[in-house]
Design a protein around this motif. Structure first.
Motif, PDB file in Angstrom:
ATOM      1  N   ILE A 157      41.043  41.914  42.638  1.00  0.00           N
ATOM      2  CA  ILE A 157      42.268  41.614  42.186  1.00  0.00           C
ATOM      3  C   ILE A 157      42.510  40.065  41.592  1.00  0.00           C
ATOM      4  CG2 ILE A 157      44.532  41.229  43.400  1.00  0.00           C
ATOM      5  CD1 ILE A 157      43.868  43.468  45.348  1.00  0.00           C
ATOM      6  N   GLY A 158      41.701  39.242  42.370  1.00  0.00           N
ATOM      7  CA  GLY A 158      41.560  37.717  41.887  1.00  0.00           C
ATOM      8  C   GLY A 158      41.067  37.786  40.435  1.00  0.00           C
ATOM      9  N   GLY A 159      40.049  38.337  40.434  1.00  0.00           N
ATOM     10  CA  GLY A 159      39.335  38.584  38.975  1.00  0.00           C
ATOM     11  C   GLY A 159      40.264  39.119  37.957  1.00  0.00           C
ATOM     12  N   ALA A 160      41.195  40.096  38.166  1.00  0.00           N
ATOM     13  CA  ALA A 160      42.209  40.690  37.379  1.00  0.00           C
ATOM     14  C   ALA A 160      43.154  39.661  37.060  1.00  0.00           C
ATOM     15  CB  ALA A 160      42.743  42.098  38.141  1.00  0.00           C
ATOM     16  N   ALA A 161      43.753  38.743  38.292  1.00  0.00           N
ATOM     17  CA  ALA A 161      44.668  38.022  37.996  1.00  0.00           C
ATOM     18  C   ALA A 161      44.302  36.947  36.882  1.00  0.00           C
ATOM     19  CB  ALA A 161      45.209  37.432  39.300  1.00  0.00           C
ATOM     20  N   LEU A 162      42.998  36.478  36.910  1.00  0.00           N
ATOM     21  CA  LEU A 162      42.655  35.480  36.348  1.00  0.00           C
ATOM     22  C   LEU A 162      42.426  35.984  34.798  1.00  0.00           C
ATOM     23  CD1 LEU A 162      40.064  33.360  38.456  1.00  0.00           C
ATOM     24  CD2 LEU A 162      42.017  32.664  37.446  1.00  0.00           C
ATOM     25  N   PRO A 209      47.306  25.105  42.657  1.00  0.00           N
ATOM     26  CA  PRO A 209      46.356  26.109  42.719  1.00  0.00           C
ATOM     27  C   PRO A 209      44.837  25.431  42.581  1.00  0.00           C
ATOM     28  CG  PRO A 209      47.474  26.288  40.455  1.00  0.00           C
ATOM     29  CD  PRO A 209      47.911  25.143  41.537  1.00  0.00           C
ATOM     30  N   ASN A 210      45.006  24.096  42.377  1.00  0.00           N
ATOM     31  CA  ASN A 210      43.578  23.388  42.247  1.00  0.00           C
ATOM     32  C   ASN A 210      43.284  22.667  43.476  1.00  0.00           C
ATOM     33  OD1 ASN A 210      45.732  21.843  41.577  1.00  0.00           O
ATOM     34  ND2 ASN A 210      44.551  20.493  40.264  1.00  0.00           N
ATOM     35  N   SER A 212      54.537  32.261  38.240  1.00  0.00           N
ATOM     36  CA  SER A 212      53.545  31.396  37.933  1.00  0.00           C
ATOM     37  C   SER A 212      52.251  31.983  38.778  1.00  0.00           C
ATOM     38  CB  SER A 212      53.786  30.046  38.812  1.00  0.00           C
ATOM     39  OG  SER A 212      55.161  29.658  38.364  1.00  0.00           O
ATOM     40  N   ALA A 213      51.125  31.626  37.975  1.00  0.00           N
ATOM     41  CA  ALA A 213      49.868  32.019  38.569  1.00  0.00           C
ATOM     42  C   ALA A 213      48.675  31.060  38.629  1.00  0.00           C
ATOM     43  CB  ALA A 213      49.391  33.504  38.138  1.00  0.00           C
ATOM     44  N   GLY A 214      47.973  31.082  39.556  1.00  0.00           N
ATOM     45  CA  GLY A 214      46.986  30.107  39.370  1.00  0.00           C
ATOM     46  C   GLY A 214      45.712  30.264  40.275  1.00  0.00           C
ATOM     47  N   ILE A 235      46.802  32.217  43.548  1.00  0.00           N
ATOM     48  CA  ILE A 235      48.443  32.220  44.144  1.00  0.00           C
ATOM     49  C   ILE A 235      49.121  32.680  43.120  1.00  0.00           C
ATOM     50  CG2 ILE A 235      48.217  29.580  43.419  1.00  0.00           C
ATOM     51  CD1 ILE A 235      50.319  29.289  46.013  1.00  0.00           C
ATOM     52  N   LEU A 236      50.199  33.442  43.522  1.00  0.00           N
ATOM     53  CA  LEU A 236      51.198  33.943  42.779  1.00  0.00           C
ATOM     54  C   LEU A 236      52.441  33.670  42.958  1.00  0.00           C
ATOM     55  CD1 LEU A 236      49.957  37.607  42.459  1.00  0.00           C
ATOM     56  CD2 LEU A 236      49.632  35.742  40.608  1.00  0.00           C
TER      57      LEU A 236
END
Lengths: 205, 620
Positions: free
Chosen positions: A29-34, B74-75, B502-504, B536-537
């Protein structure tokens, strides 16, 4: 006391398991988000359009231009009927005109509808109440001042008031402020309300 | 890279044209449109990995403390260890005594020379008065000096002129409660001030094994800020004082207290230059029940001079002096020897930003020379290249050499207090070194979309290790080395005027090893405990009826040693602001998870419970 706990941990003898990349559902999921973010980057780069980097400043100026109308008294002749719209003209500042259109959308000022008009060189200024004159069109100011028409002229250059405008925007301390020339207002037959003057950074008599 | 940065795109979201027309003339004139300022760069223009947490982000996250607000970035790795303690870092090496992150509040460094890190129960601000928090991952050593190895956190509060009138809040929940108030007014013809006070109680956490951690705590803080003139040409005086009590399960309470006073003078020079002079005094007292006590006084003076633009060159130079008087009350088990230490640091830096091709291609080179009391003079150079193919895109790369110079812990920690020692300090401990390579891309293709991607490779040498001398004694030494490679990325999309997504996140791969000759029995685990990735979303939604709904989902992968299971935390905030001067908010933390640990050793580590918190805020 974290410090002492860590020092104590240091002195306990432990072997360390080798670190490996772990796979799990969350990894996917993390990979997909990135990945999604990456795709977004590529897609949005492809449709990139040039926009003014100073949108917020323009936006604040647009909001001011709209609000000024509520603090100025025009001669009766400027509004022939009760529902004559308040017309804000913008010359030589397309980004500002764009923002202003969004600001006034669906709004009224003292019960009047509000409209925004982009004024090109040489176009007549009849029925314009507020006129923002951008830098490329500064030449118009002297003519306007000479004609003494009931138009609230607004500029955003250092020499704005000297060239005859009534209100001039000044960016100071990262904020959009403005100065007012009472003299120029008087010559145009406009009365500037006290609330506006009290917020002005400088009032020129 | 210039110190002051701004986030125009973040403002663009809260200052949509529709909303601006509702503000008064006075409020319009108070909006910071920093993007036009000469001395501050647009976020997009900064050739570094910078995430800016805006005031609006903090408000809508429902965070009640500085460390909780930092979770927005996110960093950053933010792990809550227990009720009062956090482990926070950027780009790995996370540890409750982490030492590679520099934290500043309005220009005041808040780390302790005891271990070059931050006791996160101490630094605090009136959160509603924070203008923004800049979180820089990666080294910032040329400007900020040693300890800015893996990141810099810059907390910037609003000017007093922007915090006029009164604000008060009171909040309560199952894990904590607090209240506070601030009042601001004009001061003479061109000055203004504010004063504030706040207090909170946070409850005990429960350990994994079901026992109470007995770690509830409470703290009160008052402070003020006064500004005269303008930001670019004026004078600022500010200070805070606080006192807190931290329960401990067995030993007596730990008491913390302290205060600081800071003065800053800014002057635009004729011809286009700028000069800043800043000085502060900082006192902290930490009396750990049943253990050591520390009384620390720091005096710090710095100046910075931006020269007027000379052709292609924009030069900044400056320097500083910092003195610490640190007095430790030792115990029989743990001792800093000598107990009392007077330390001082001197630094000088210069940086030149060269416009190679107008605004399109810029090369920034700089270096800092810093003298510390343990290793003498150290050299910290960096070079950055920024290419702007269009005004909405930036490609940048950088090389920096960052150092962490020894702290008291590295050189002077002994156990027990008298010979024969098991731990006998680190007589030869030298500076830890990081050579850092970064490559980044940022873009803001439309005013509704912005994002940033950075890849990095750090090469570390002389990291701290724990070496037996062969006579039953250990010393701290520098026989660990390694590399770290990773990517960090974040982006924001303004879906509609009232809805922002937002996503990061980051991915991190560390390879640390002991150098030949090392016999450190603890291996590399003491360096830190970091996840391979986290993300994080966030969704910020304006609903009808003056209501806002914010949801954030944060996932942190497993920490390897000691193992902390991966977790996903969902936080939610529902805000209702029927009038400008009144706001009610309901905050739910760990919504779908009764409890989870974030850091520490299995069994005895604390778990974080589901939290419910309600807050009322008034403006007068």
């Amino acid at each position: 006391m974290a410090l002492l706990i860590d020092v104590a941990r240091n002195s306990s003898i432990r072997r360390v398991a080798p670190r490996a990349f772990r796979t799990s559902t969350w990894n996917l999921i993390g990979g997909a988000a990135l990945l999604l973010l990456g795709v977004l980057c590529i897609v949005t780069s492809a449709v990139a359009v040039d926009e003014s980097p100073q949108v917020l400043e323009q936006r604040v100026k647009a909001a001011f231009l709209f609000k000024f109308g509520g603090y100025v008294e025009w001669p009766d002749s400027a509004f022939p009927s009760k529902d004559t719209p308040l017309v804000i003209g913008v010359a030589g500042a397309d980004v500002l005109a764009e923002e202003l259109s969004q600001v006034v959308a669906g709004r009224t000022m003292n019960g009047r509808p509000v409209s925004v008009r982009r004024v090109r060189g040489g176009e007549p200024l009849s029925s314009v109440h507020v006129l923002f004159v951008g830098r490329p069109e500064m030449g118009r100011l002297t003519d306007l001042a000479a004609q003494a028409r009931p138009i609230l002229t607004v500029t955003d250059t250092e020499k704005g008031l000297a060239l005859g405008s009534i209100i001039n925007f000044v960016v100071a301390d990262n904020r959009v402020r403005f100065e007012v020339s009472l003299d120029a207002a008087k010559r145009s037959g406009l009365r500037i309300g006290a609330p506006l003057l009290s917020v002005a950074m400088r009032v020129q008599e | 890279m210039i110190v002051a940065l701004s986030a125009p795109e973040a403002y663009a979201a809260e200052s949509s044209p529709e909303n601006l027309a509702d503000l008064s003339l006075e409020e319009l004139g108070n909006i910071d449109v920093m993007s036009v300022s000469k001395k501050s760069e647009r976020l997009l223009d900064a050739p570094a990995s910078i995430f800016v947490i805006t005031a609006e982000d903090i408000r809508r996250s429902g965070a009640t403390s500085l460390p909780e607000a930092l979770r927005i970035a996110p960093n950053l790795e933010v792990n809550r260890v227990n009720s009062s303690s956090y482990a926070i870092s950027a780009r790995g090496f996370n540890n409750s005594i982490g030492n590679k992150l520099l934290v500043l509040i309005d220009g005041r460094a808040v780390y302790t020379p005891l271990f070059s890190g931050v006791f996160w129960d101490t630094p605090d601000v009136f959160l509603q008065d924070v203008e923004r928090i800049e979180v820089i991952s990666g080294p910032g050593a040329t400007l900020w000096g040693t300890n800015a190895v893996n990141g810099v956190i810059n907390v910037i509060t609003r000017r007093a002129a922007d915090t006029q009138g009164a604000t008060a809040f009171v909040g309560s929940g199952n894990l904590e409660g607090g209240f506070g108030a601030r009042y601001g007014a004009r001061l003479g013809t061109d000055g203004s001030f504010r004063i504030y006070g706040k207090s909170f109680d946070r409850g005990d956490t429960t350990r994994e094994n079901g026992t109470t951690a007995g770690d509830s705590w409470s703290k009160g803080q008052v402070g003020f800020r006064a500004d005269w003139g303008a930001a670019a040409n004026g004078f600022t005086l500010q200070g805070d004082t606080y006192t807190g009590t931290l329960d401990q399960p067995i030993a007596a309470d730990t008491n913390i207290s302290g205060g600081n006073l800071l003065a800053r003078w800014d002057r635009d020079l004729p011809g286009g230059g700028h000069f800043q002079l800043q000085g502060y005094f900082d006192n902290t007292v930490r009396e750990i029940g049943g253990s050591i006590a520390e009384h620390l006084n720091i005096a710090d003076v710095q100046f910075q001079h931006s020269l007027q633009q000379m052709g292609r060159h924009a030069i900044i130079w400056g320097g500083g002096y910092r003195a610490a008087r640190d007095r430790i009350d030792n115990t029989a088990v743990i001792a800093f020897l000598p107990a009392d230490s007077n330390l001082d640091w001197v630094d000088l830096f210069a940086q030149d930003e060269i416009a190679l091709i107008g605004d399109k291609l810029k090369l920034t080179g700089g270096a800092k020379i810093e003298r510390n009391p343990y290793t003498g003079v150290e050299f910290l150079p960096s070079v950055r290249l920024a290419w702007k193919p269009t005004p909405q895109q930036l490609v940048w790369s950088a090389y920096s050499r960052a150092l962490r110079t020894p702290s008291r812990l590295d050189r002077e920690l002994f156990s027990p207090a008298n010979p024969p020692f098991v731990l006998a300090g680190g007589p030869d401990f030298r500076s830890e070194v990081a050579d850092v390579y970064e490559l980044g891309y940022k873009a803001q293709p439309t005013s509704r979309i912005s994002y940033s991607v950075t890849v990095f490779h750090h090469i570390y040498d002389h990291l701290r290790s724990f070496e037996p001398t062969g006579t039953g004694t250990f010393v701290l030494s520098n026989k660990m080395e390694g590399t770290e490679t990773g990517i960090e990325a974040w982006g924001t999309v303004q879906m509609t005027p009232g809805w922002r997504l937002s996503a990061g996140g980051f991915m991190l791969h560390q390879e640390l090893r002991l150098k030949p000759g090392s016999t450190d029995p603890t291996g590399v685990s003491a360096a830190g405990n970091d996840p391979d990735y986290q993300w994080i979303l966030r969704s910020s939604l304006d609903l009808p009826g003056h209501t806002t709904l914010d949801v954030s989902i944060r996932h942190v992968a497993e920490l390897p040693n000691p193992v902390v299971p991966a977790y996903t935390a969902t936080d939610m905030r529902l805000g209702w602001q029927p009038r400008r001067d009144f706001e009610l908010s309901l905050i739910l933390q760990n919504l779908f998870d009764p409890e989870h640990p974030e850091f520490g050793t299995p069994g005895t580590r604390s778990e974080l419970d589901r939290g419910v918190y309600a807050q009322i805020l008034w403006r007068f």
